[in-house]
Design a protein around this motif. Structure first.
Motif, PDB file in Angstrom:
ATOM      1  N   LEU A  30       9.365  -2.785  -6.794  1.00 37.75           N
ATOM      2  CA  LEU A  30       8.437  -2.261  -5.775  1.00 37.75           C
ATOM      3  C   LEU A  30       8.541  -3.070  -4.481  1.00 37.75           C
ATOM      4  CD1 LEU A  30       5.039  -1.393  -7.487  1.00 37.75           C
ATOM      5  CD2 LEU A  30       6.600   0.152  -6.324  1.00 37.75           C
ATOM      6  N   LEU A  31       8.579  -4.388  -4.616  1.00 37.03           N
ATOM      7  CA  LEU A  31       8.708  -5.252  -3.437  1.00 37.03           C
ATOM      8  C   LEU A  31       9.992  -4.942  -2.677  1.00 37.03           C
ATOM      9  CD1 LEU A  31       7.542  -8.579  -5.078  1.00 37.03           C
ATOM     10  CD2 LEU A  31       6.371  -7.408  -3.206  1.00 37.03           C
ATOM     11  N   VAL A  32      11.081  -4.768  -3.410  1.00 35.96           N
ATOM     12  CA  VAL A  32      12.371  -4.470  -2.784  1.00 35.96           C
ATOM     13  C   VAL A  32      12.326  -3.107  -2.097  1.00 35.96           C
ATOM     14  CG1 VAL A  32      14.803  -3.995  -3.270  1.00 35.96           C
ATOM     15  CG2 VAL A  32      13.688  -5.969  -4.301  1.00 35.96           C
ATOM     16  N   ARG A  33      11.687  -2.140  -2.738  1.00 35.59           N
ATOM     17  CA  ARG A  33      11.556  -0.811  -2.115  1.00 35.59           C
ATOM     18  C   ARG A  33      10.766  -0.910  -0.819  1.00 35.59           C
ATOM     19  NH1 ARG A  33       8.625   3.375  -5.613  1.00 35.59           N
ATOM     20  NH2 ARG A  33      10.430   2.994  -6.918  1.00 35.59           N
ATOM     21  N   ARG A  34       9.696  -1.694  -0.828  1.00 38.11           N
ATOM     22  CA  ARG A  34       8.882  -1.858   0.375  1.00 38.11           C
ATOM     23  C   ARG A  34       9.661  -2.563   1.482  1.00 38.11           C
ATOM     24  NH1 ARG A  34       7.131  -1.992   4.550  1.00 38.11           N
ATOM     25  NH2 ARG A  34       5.008  -2.391   5.241  1.00 38.11           N
ATOM     26  N   LEU A  35      10.524  -3.510   1.097  1.00 38.58           N
ATOM     27  CA  LEU A  35      11.357  -4.215   2.080  1.00 38.58           C
ATOM     28  C   LEU A  35      12.518  -3.361   2.577  1.00 38.58           C
ATOM     29  CD1 LEU A  35      11.506  -7.717   0.368  1.00 38.58           C
ATOM     30  CD2 LEU A  35      10.365  -7.161   2.524  1.00 38.58           C
ATOM     31  N   GLN A  36      12.728  -2.222   1.937  1.00 30.68           N
ATOM     32  CA  GLN A  36      13.807  -1.295   2.271  1.00 30.68           C
ATOM     33  C   GLN A  36      15.174  -1.976   2.158  1.00 30.68           C
ATOM     34  OE1 GLN A  36      12.639   0.219   6.125  1.00 30.68           O
ATOM     35  NE2 GLN A  36      11.264   1.707   5.194  1.00 30.68           N
ATOM     36  N   LYS A  37      15.343  -2.711   1.074  1.00 24.45           N
ATOM     37  CA  LYS A  37      16.614  -3.377   0.774  1.00 24.45           C
ATOM     38  C   LYS A  37      17.313  -2.622  -0.348  1.00 24.45           C
ATOM     39  CE  LYS A  37      15.866  -6.929   3.504  1.00 24.45           C
ATOM     40  NZ  LYS A  37      16.691  -7.264   4.631  1.00 24.45           N
ATOM     41  N   LEU A  38      18.588  -2.868  -0.525  1.00 26.99           N
ATOM     42  CA  LEU A  38      19.364  -2.231  -1.577  1.00 26.99           C
ATOM     43  C   LEU A  38      19.680  -3.217  -2.700  1.00 26.99           C
ATOM     44  CD1 LEU A  38      21.810  -0.119   0.623  1.00 26.99           C
ATOM     45  CD2 LEU A  38      19.744   0.639  -0.564  1.00 26.99           C
ATOM     46  N   ALA A  62       0.807  -1.226   0.000  1.00 25.73           N
ATOM     47  CA  ALA A  62       0.000   0.000   0.000  1.00 25.73           C
ATOM     48  C   ALA A  62       0.843   1.281   0.000  1.00 25.73           C
ATOM     49  CB  ALA A  62      -0.953   0.000   1.185  1.00 25.73           C
ATOM     50  N   GLY A  63       1.926   1.301   0.704  1.00 24.20           N
ATOM     51  CA  GLY A  63       2.738   2.508   0.811  1.00 24.20           C
ATOM     52  C   GLY A  63       3.580   2.831  -0.404  1.00 24.20           C
ATOM     53  N   VAL A  64       3.814   1.851  -1.272  1.00 23.32           N
ATOM     54  CA  VAL A  64       4.687   2.088  -2.423  1.00 23.32           C
ATOM     55  C   VAL A  64       3.955   2.037  -3.758  1.00 23.32           C
ATOM     56  CG1 VAL A  64       6.791   1.322  -1.268  1.00 23.32           C
ATOM     57  CG2 VAL A  64       5.400  -0.342  -2.525  1.00 23.32           C
ATOM     58  N   LEU A  65       2.699   1.641  -3.759  1.00 21.52           N
ATOM     59  CA  LEU A  65       1.940   1.568  -5.007  1.00 21.52           C
ATOM     60  C   LEU A  65       1.491   2.948  -5.452  1.00 21.52           C
ATOM     61  CD1 LEU A  65      -0.374  -1.551  -4.772  1.00 21.52           C
ATOM     62  CD2 LEU A  65       1.523  -1.178  -6.330  1.00 21.52           C
ATOM     63  N   THR A  66       1.818   3.295  -6.681  1.00 21.81           N
ATOM     64  CA  THR A  66       1.363   4.553  -7.265  1.00 21.81           C
ATOM     65  C   THR A  66       0.911   4.279  -8.689  1.00 21.81           C
ATOM     66  OG1 THR A  66       3.570   5.082  -8.066  1.00 21.81           O
ATOM     67  CG2 THR A  66       2.975   5.945  -5.897  1.00 21.81           C
ATOM     68  N   GLY A  67       0.363   5.277  -9.317  1.00 21.87           N
ATOM     69  CA  GLY A  67      -0.073   5.138 -10.707  1.00 21.87           C
ATOM     70  C   GLY A  67      -1.562   4.921 -10.813  1.00 21.87           C
TER      71      GLY A  67
END
Length: 95
Positions: free
Chosen positions: A78-86, A12-17
């Motif tokens: 998107l999944l990686v961004r949500r997991l806050q991984k690099l 929910a926090g990273v979905l846009t568009g």
């Protein structure tokens, strides 16, 4: 008893568009989740490692069209961004 994992809440926090783009990402994220759960019994993204997503991109999508692989790559990012991984993933051309 634990509650079932809800991908919609996770992303929910990273979905846009647009609505259709968000729905596509959710559908693809659920597909990724199901395949990883089947292969490694890792039910939630919090338990995933980079190798799980690499496996999905390389082995589960190897016979898909390039456009399909690209859209799944966007969902993985998107999944990686949500997991806050690099973790970094690149689009691989079909061999």
């Amino acid at each position: 008893m634990s509650k079932p994992f809800v991908m919609e809440l996770f992303l929910a926090g990273v979905l846009t568009g647009s609505h259709s783009t968000r729905q596509r990402h959710l559908r693809q994220a659920k597909h990724i989740q199901a395949d990883i759960a089947n292969r490694w019994q890792r039910e939630t993204p919090w338990t995933w490692q980079k190798k799980h997503l690499t496996w999905f991109l390389q082995h589960r999508l190897n016979r898909r069209r390039e456009a399909t692989r690209y859209y799944y790559l966007l969902t993985v990012r998107l999944l990686v961004r949500r997991l806050q991984k690099l973790w970094v993933f690149r689009c691989h051309a079909k061999i």
